[in-house]
Scaffold this motif. Structure first.
Motif, PDB file in Angstrom:
ATOM      1  N   MET A   1      68.743  11.678  16.517  1.00 53.29           N
ATOM      2  CA  MET A   1      67.675  12.650  16.505  1.00 53.29           C
ATOM      3  C   MET A   1      66.577  12.157  15.559  1.00 53.29           C
ATOM      4  N   TYR A   2      65.379  12.604  15.869  1.00 59.79           N
ATOM      5  CA  TYR A   2      64.213  12.145  15.132  1.00 59.79           C
ATOM      6  C   TYR A   2      63.554  13.275  14.352  1.00 59.79           C
ATOM      7  N   THR A   3      62.861  12.883  13.296  1.00 57.46           N
ATOM      8  CA  THR A   3      61.928  13.753  12.589  1.00 57.46           C
ATOM      9  C   THR A   3      60.554  13.163  12.838  1.00 57.46           C
ATOM     10  N   ILE A   4      59.652  13.983  13.345  1.00 59.42           N
ATOM     11  CA  ILE A   4      58.309  13.505  13.675  1.00 59.42           C
ATOM     12  C   ILE A   4      57.287  14.358  12.931  1.00 59.42           C
ATOM     13  N   THR A   5      56.401  13.695  12.217  1.00 58.27           N
ATOM     14  CA  THR A   5      55.313  14.393  11.533  1.00 58.27           C
ATOM     15  C   THR A   5      54.011  14.043  12.223  1.00 58.27           C
ATOM     16  N   PHE A   6      53.299  15.067  12.657  1.00 58.94           N
ATOM     17  CA  PHE A   6      51.964  14.918  13.228  1.00 58.94           C
ATOM     18  C   PHE A   6      50.953  15.275  12.155  1.00 58.94           C
ATOM     19  N   LYS A   7      50.115  14.304  11.801  1.00 60.44           N
ATOM     20  CA  LYS A   7      49.010  14.546  10.864  1.00 60.44           C
ATOM     21  C   LYS A   7      47.723  14.564  11.687  1.00 60.44           C
ATOM     22  N   PHE A   8      46.682  15.136  11.120  1.00 54.67           N
ATOM     23  CA  PHE A   8      45.442  15.336  11.860  1.00 54.67           C
ATOM     24  C   PHE A   8      44.240  14.881  11.048  1.00 54.67           C
ATOM     25  N   GLU A   9      43.337  14.147  11.687  1.00 48.15           N
ATOM     26  CA  GLU A   9      42.073  13.800  11.043  1.00 48.15           C
ATOM     27  C   GLU A   9      41.116  14.992  11.039  1.00 48.15           C
ATOM     28  N   GLN A  10      41.278  15.880  12.008  1.00 44.06           N
ATOM     29  CA  GLN A  10      40.388  17.039  12.111  1.00 44.06           C
ATOM     30  C   GLN A  10      40.578  17.931  10.893  1.00 44.06           C
ATOM     31  N   LYS A  11      39.477  18.274  10.251  1.00 44.72           N
ATOM     32  CA  LYS A  11      39.533  19.092   9.049  1.00 44.72           C
ATOM     33  C   LYS A  11      40.107  20.467   9.352  1.00 44.72           C
ATOM     34  N   GLY A  12      40.897  20.983   8.407  1.00 35.93           N
ATOM     35  CA  GLY A  12      41.449  22.320   8.528  1.00 35.93           C
ATOM     36  C   GLY A  12      42.801  22.387   9.212  1.00 35.93           C
ATOM     37  N   LEU A  13      43.300  21.268   9.710  1.00 33.62           N
ATOM     38  CA  LEU A  13      44.614  21.264  10.363  1.00 33.62           C
ATOM     39  C   LEU A  13      45.649  20.647   9.424  1.00 33.62           C
ATOM     40  N   GLU A  14      46.694  21.392   9.159  1.00 37.74           N
ATOM     41  CA  GLU A  14      47.764  20.930   8.279  1.00 37.74           C
ATOM     42  C   GLU A  14      48.783  20.107   9.077  1.00 37.74           C
ATOM     43  N   PRO A  15      49.450  19.148   8.442  1.00 38.97           N
ATOM     44  CA  PRO A  15      50.486  18.382   9.134  1.00 38.97           C
ATOM     45  C   PRO A  15      51.597  19.289   9.670  1.00 38.97           C
ATOM     46  N   VAL A  16      52.192  18.865  10.773  1.00 39.03           N
ATOM     47  CA  VAL A  16      53.302  19.588  11.391  1.00 39.03           C
ATOM     48  C   VAL A  16      54.483  18.631  11.461  1.00 39.03           C
ATOM     49  N   THR A  17      55.622  19.055  10.920  1.00 39.04           N
ATOM     50  CA  THR A  17      56.831  18.236  10.965  1.00 39.04           C
ATOM     51  C   THR A  17      57.845  18.899  11.891  1.00 39.04           C
ATOM     52  N   LEU A  18      58.320  18.122  12.838  1.00 40.49           N
ATOM     53  CA  LEU A  18      59.319  18.589  13.809  1.00 40.49           C
ATOM     54  C   LEU A  18      60.622  17.867  13.518  1.00 40.49           C
ATOM     55  N   GLU A  19      61.719  18.608  13.519  1.00 38.06           N
ATOM     56  CA  GLU A  19      63.018  18.008  13.242  1.00 38.06           C
ATOM     57  C   GLU A  19      63.941  18.132  14.442  1.00 38.06           C
ATOM     58  N   ASN A  20      64.940  17.273  14.472  1.00 39.66           N
ATOM     59  CA  ASN A  20      65.957  17.275  15.534  1.00 39.66           C
ATOM     60  C   ASN A  20      65.345  17.073  16.918  1.00 39.66           C
ATOM     61  N   ILE A  21      64.433  16.111  17.016  1.00 39.36           N
ATOM     62  CA  ILE A  21      63.802  15.769  18.295  1.00 39.36           C
ATOM     63  C   ILE A  21      64.642  14.689  18.974  1.00 39.36           C
ATOM     64  N   ALA A  22      65.074  14.983  20.173  1.00 35.04           N
ATOM     65  CA  ALA A  22      65.917  14.043  20.918  1.00 35.04           C
ATOM     66  C   ALA A  22      65.081  12.909  21.498  1.00 35.04           C
ATOM     67  N   PRO A  23      65.684  11.723  21.668  1.00 38.67           N
ATOM     68  CA  PRO A  23      64.975  10.620  22.309  1.00 38.67           C
ATOM     69  C   PRO A  23      64.745  10.909  23.786  1.00 38.67           C
ATOM     70  N   GLY A  24      63.839  10.140  24.386  1.00 39.24           N
ATOM     71  CA  GLY A  24      63.616  10.230  25.826  1.00 39.24           C
ATOM     72  C   GLY A  24      62.270  10.777  26.224  1.00 39.24           C
ATOM     73  N   ASP A  25      61.610  11.514  25.353  1.00 34.87           N
ATOM     74  CA  ASP A  25      60.280  12.045  25.659  1.00 34.87           C
ATOM     75  C   ASP A  25      59.213  11.219  24.959  1.00 34.87           C
ATOM     76  N   SER A  26      57.992  11.324  25.466  1.00 34.67           N
ATOM     77  CA  SER A  26      56.866  10.636  24.844  1.00 34.67           C
ATOM     78  C   SER A  26      56.287  11.498  23.725  1.00 34.67           C
ATOM     79  N   LEU A  27      55.530  10.877  22.845  1.00 34.72           N
ATOM     80  CA  LEU A  27      54.855  11.641  21.796  1.00 34.72           C
ATOM     81  C   LEU A  27      53.926  12.689  22.394  1.00 34.72           C
ATOM     82  N   LEU A  28      53.298  12.374  23.528  1.00 32.42           N
ATOM     83  CA  LEU A  28      52.442  13.356  24.195  1.00 32.42           C
ATOM     84  C   LEU A  28      53.265  14.570  24.623  1.00 32.42           C
ATOM     85  N   GLU A  29      54.395  14.335  25.281  1.00 26.07           N
ATOM     86  CA  GLU A  29      55.239  15.444  25.734  1.00 26.07           C
ATOM     87  C   GLU A  29      55.749  16.273  24.557  1.00 26.07           C
TER      88      GLU A  29
END
Length: 111
Positions: A1-29
């Motif tokens: 399982m993966y932990t994925i953190t999405f950070k944003f260049e756009q001002k005002g958006l805080e990072p989002v961390t997702l845990e227990n992400i299974a393999p097989g999907d794309s970052l877009l999905e």
């Protein structure tokens, strides 16, 4: 399982961390499944550059970049050495930590 953190260049958006992400999907999905907006004008078939992102950590958990993907990244706004297309970054079997930064997508509004 993966932990994925999405950070944003756009001002005002805080990072989002997702845990227990299974393999097989794309970052877009994964982003879309968790209500993280990531443009995808071509429908995730590697025919545009709107799901462009920067992989800050965890590049080894994705397939190698293809020539086709590289061609579309060259058309993206502000490409970098760690640029990838979210639709092409499929999590491979395994586990680990991934950190990506999404470019400021407000710059795409005119396209």
């Amino acid at each position: 399982m993966y932990t994925i953190t999405f950070k944003f260049e756009q001002k005002g958006l805080e990072p989002v961390t997702l845990e227990n992400i299974a393999p097989g999907d794309s970052l877009l999905e994964i982003a879309l499944d968790h209500n993280i907006e990531l443009h995808h004008n071509c429908g995730a078939v590697c025919a545009c550059s709107t799901c462009h992102l920067y992989v800050e950590k965890g590049e080894e958990f994705f397939p190698e970049i293809t020539d086709r993907e590289e061609d579309f990244i060259d058309r993206a706004i502000n490409p970098r050495l760690n640029s990838r297309l979210g639709c092409q970054c499929m999590l491979e079997k395994g586990s680990g930590e991934v950190v990506v930064t999404l470019p400021d997508q407000t710059q795409f509004l005119g396209e």
